[in-house]
Design an enzyme around this catalytic site. Structure first.
Site, PDB file in Angstrom:
ATOM      1  N   GLU A 265       0.813  -1.228   0.000  1.00  0.00           N
ATOM      2  CA  GLU A 265       0.000   0.000   0.000  1.00  0.00           C
ATOM      3  C   GLU A 265       0.846   1.278   0.000  1.00  0.00           C
ATOM      4  O   GLU A 265       0.847   2.023   0.993  1.00  0.00           O
ATOM      5  CB  GLU A 265      -1.004  -0.031   1.159  1.00  0.00           C
ATOM      6  CG  GLU A 265      -1.968  -1.198   1.025  1.00  0.00           C
ATOM      7  CD  GLU A 265      -3.149  -1.199   1.997  1.00  0.00           C
ATOM      8  OE1 GLU A 265      -3.211  -0.333   2.896  1.00  0.00           O
ATOM      9  OE2 GLU A 265      -4.022  -2.069   1.841  1.00  0.00           O
TER      10      GLU A 265
ATOM     11  N   GLU B  76      -4.138  -9.007  -0.983  1.00  0.00           N
ATOM     12  CA  GLU B  76      -4.600  -8.892   0.407  1.00  0.00           C
ATOM     13  C   GLU B  76      -6.100  -8.627   0.450  1.00  0.00           C
ATOM     14  O   GLU B  76      -6.624  -7.824  -0.321  1.00  0.00           O
ATOM     15  CB  GLU B  76      -3.871  -7.762   1.136  1.00  0.00           C
ATOM     16  CG  GLU B  76      -4.110  -7.785   2.649  1.00  0.00           C
ATOM     17  CD  GLU B  76      -3.497  -6.576   3.350  1.00  0.00           C
ATOM     18  OE1 GLU B  76      -2.288  -6.337   3.207  1.00  0.00           O
ATOM     19  OE2 GLU B  76      -4.270  -5.862   4.033  1.00  0.00           O
TER      20      GLU B  76
END
Ligand SMILES: *[C@@H]1O[C@H](CO)[C@@H](O)[C@H](O)[C@H]1NC(C)=O
Ligand SMILES: *[C@@H]1O[C@H](CO)[C@@H](O)[C@H](O)[C@H]1NC(C)=O
Ligand SMILES: *[C@@H]1O[C@H](CO)[C@@H](O)[C@H](O)[C@H]1NC(C)=O
Ligand SMILES: *[C@@H]1O[C@H](CO)[C@@H](O)[C@H](O)[C@H]1NC(C)=O
Ligand SMILES: *[C@@H]1O[C@H](CO)[C@@H](O)[C@H](O)[C@H]1NC(C)=O
Ligand SMILES: *[C@@H]1O[C@H](CO)[C@@H](O)[C@H](O)[C@H]1NC(C)=O
Ligand SMILES: CC(=O)N[C@H]1CO[C@H](CO)[C@@H](O)[C@@H]1O
Length: 517
Positions: free
Chosen positions: A256, A360
């Site tokens: 991220e 994820e």
């Protein structure tokens, strides 16, 4: 002589056909959710019936439902004609992407929870995911050093200004909570497991904010001293895991990367723009991997929300110099509700040789969501819906987040608790397989790496959700989800074998498998 051979063969057949089926059923328990969990402890744990060829004219069906079974196996004969007008036609001459696999992440939290169980129960938990009588995951993700699912922030080299990384070393957490569990998984699996690493943050001393949390990025510019050191940190990590017999299949360049651009971001993060990530790969990470014998590592960019896919990839993947180092794009599912899956199709049309992988996903991370819900069928449907949607839009596989959490959904040092397919109840020396575990199993056990998605089309309008595959051994697999309150009658036609006349209960998942003979 003849009789001897005959008897030997006969006895062999007898032994091998009357061998008792050792499959055990789910030990159901209602613990407050809309459905049940399956309880595993020293005495008992459910297993999955092997998916063998059921013989000529038969197909295998595995079914899980809100009110019924978990991966319940039945062999059923094909029919010559459909018993309904609601027919799905499978066409294996129309093929799409190759499948990489399905799996979850070996976090510190997962390891802590697994080790909180008695040794024999630990074994059952790892077997549930990796052994031939479990759901046989083929993907694993490793956070490089700490993340929020650790007990505290740490890196592999917290010695300030150690540009040579001479003090680099794996943490106690790797040696205790990750490596032994990964080694066990690799040793009991009969499949290859593709493992990839993802960093949350560089050591604080390499960063503009001198902290692993909050808003901050690497000091300087790509090609500079800090970026070179950060690239070497990846190499040291790969070397260190290799020395424990764990060879990685892939890496994401950053977990991220947009988190580290957020003011006061609460846990480990490091901010990147797409331009920085592109230039880091061109100048530092790509060359470091190639010159250290890691040119076969599958390097993924982004590892972030679908929302940023168009922008991010149009910056990174349009660079000729970058794409020679990049194989894939990692996707997180958290904001899928604001970005339609059509962005995945647009991506594929633009960059057909770069794979998409879901890296994820978990439920319970949003402020409005409850953390752990024991026995939530609704959450299993969310997982299954996401997998079918992704797979039908060029995504090659799906990676769940923590493989095991505690009753609270942790440990997590910033209390960012979430749910998991396996919840460990250390006080009772048992663990609970959630409906989400079986939703993943409907794919991971059957849709093997190297399978290709193929066409499946209804003859009319149906809102069942389906995905179809042809496997490396030419068997075929169809996964079906019904999220509604009513059962649905339908038929699947494969011209090679006939019709599967089927019925799916309300709120159920089915996997169909068949061979041509
Ligand atoms: C599947 O369900 C049937 C019918 O309820 C049951 O008798 C059987 O034991 C189950 N088998 C497995 C392998 O789950
Ligand atoms: C199969 O079903 C269709 C429609 O119900 C019917 O028209 C056809 O005659 C049937 N074919 C056979 C071989 O039974
Ligand atoms: C399957 O797809 C191929 C390629 O598009 C097409 O030629 C063929 O007609 C299709 N078969 C059926 C039964 O629709
Ligand atoms: C490595 O760590 C040791 C012990 O903490 C310290 O004395 C040494 O200065 C460090 N080396 C570097 C290059 O930072
Ligand atoms: C990092 O930032 C957090 C949050 O602002 C703060 O509590 C912590 O003390 C900082 N750590 C260091 C080593 O400065
Ligand atoms: C790695 O595998 C080799 C060969 O199987 C074995 O001899 C060695 O002990 C293993 N090393 C570790 C660190 O597990
Ligand atoms: C989401 C979904 O596919 N639901 C279907 C499940 O079965 C019912 C009853 O036949 C259908 O109406 C739904 O469309």
């Amino acid at each position: 002589m003849f009789w001897k051979v005959f008897l030997t063969c006969f006895c062999w057949l007898l032994i091998n056909t009357v061998k008792p089926v050792e499959t055990t059923l789910c030990s159901q328990k209602n613990l407050g959710g809309d459905s049940f969990v399956c309880v595993c402890n020293s005495d008992y744990c459910d297993t999955v019936e092997p998916n063998g060829n059921p013989g000529k004219n038969f197909f295998n069906r595995y079914q899980s439902s809100k009110h019924g079974h978990r991966l319940n196996y039945t062999a059923i004969p094909f029919e010559k004609n459909a018993t309904t007008d609601n027919i799905f036609y499978i066409n294996i001459s129309v093929t799409y992407q190759s499948i990489l696999g399905f799996g979850g992440a070996f976090t510190d939290a997962a390891g802590i929870n697994i080790l909180s169980l008695p040794v024999d129960v630990q074994e059952k938990l790892i077997q549930s995911y990796y052994s031939p009588d479990g759901i046989e995951y083929t993907i694993g993700r490793i956070p490089m050093a700490s993340c929020d699912f650790s007990t505290h922030p740490y890196s592999y080299d917290d010695s300030p200004m150690d540009f040579s990384l001479s003090n680099f070393s794996l943490a106690m957490e790797d040696l205790k909570y990750k490596i032994p569990i990964i080694q066990k998984a690799l040793s009991i699996s009969s499949r290859e497991i593709s493992i990839f690493g993802s960093p949350w943050s560089a050591p604080a001393w390499m960063k503009t904010n001198n902290n692993m949390t909050g808003r901050g990025s690497l000091i300087g510019q790509p090609g500079g001293k800090y970026f070179k050191t950060w690239a070497n940190y990846f190499i040291k990590f790969l070397d260190a895991y290799k020395s424990h017999n764990i060879s990685l299949w892939g890496l994401t360049a950053q977990n991220e990367p947009t988190d580290g651009e957020i003011y006061k971001f609460p846990f480990q993060a490091m901010g990147w723009t797409a331009e920085m990530q592109r230039d880091f790969i061109i100048q530092d990470l790509g060359p470091a991997l190639h010159s250290n014998g890691y040119q076969d590592i599958q390097l993924m960019i982004m590892d972030d929300q679908r929302l940023v896919l168009p922008e991010w990839t149009s910056v990174v993947l349009t660079s000729e110099k970058a794409i020679k180092y990049i194989q894939g794009v990692g996707l997180h599912w958290y904001y899928d509700f604001v970005t339609p899956a059509s962005v995945l199709d647009i991506f594929h049309a633009k960059f057909p040789s770069t794979f998409l992988l879901s890296t994820e996903a978990c439920v319970g991370s949003m402020p409005w969501q409850r953390k752990v819900i024991l026995g939530s069928w609704d959450r299993a449907e969310k997982y299954c819906h996401s997998m079918i949607e992704d797979l039908n839009h060029w995504v090659t596989g799906w990676t769940d987040w923590n493989i095991a959490l505690d009753m609270q959904g942790g440990p997590n040092w910033v209390s960012n608790f979430v749910d998991s397919p396996i919840i460990v109840n250390a006080d009772k020396s048992e663990f609970y397989k959630q409906p989400m575990f079986y939703a993943l199993g409907h794919f991971s056990k059957f849709v093997l790496p190297g399978s290709k998605r193929v066409d499946i089309k209804p003859n009319g309008i149906s809102s069942l959700e389906l995905a179809a595959f042809i496997l490396p051994d030419s068997s075929k697999v169809v996964v079906v989800l019904n999220r509604s309150d009513k059962e649905e009658i339908f038929s699947i036609n494969d011209p090679a074998v006939g019709f599967i006349n089927a019925e799916i209960p309300a709120h159920a998942i089915q996997t169909y498998i068949w061979w041509n003979n």
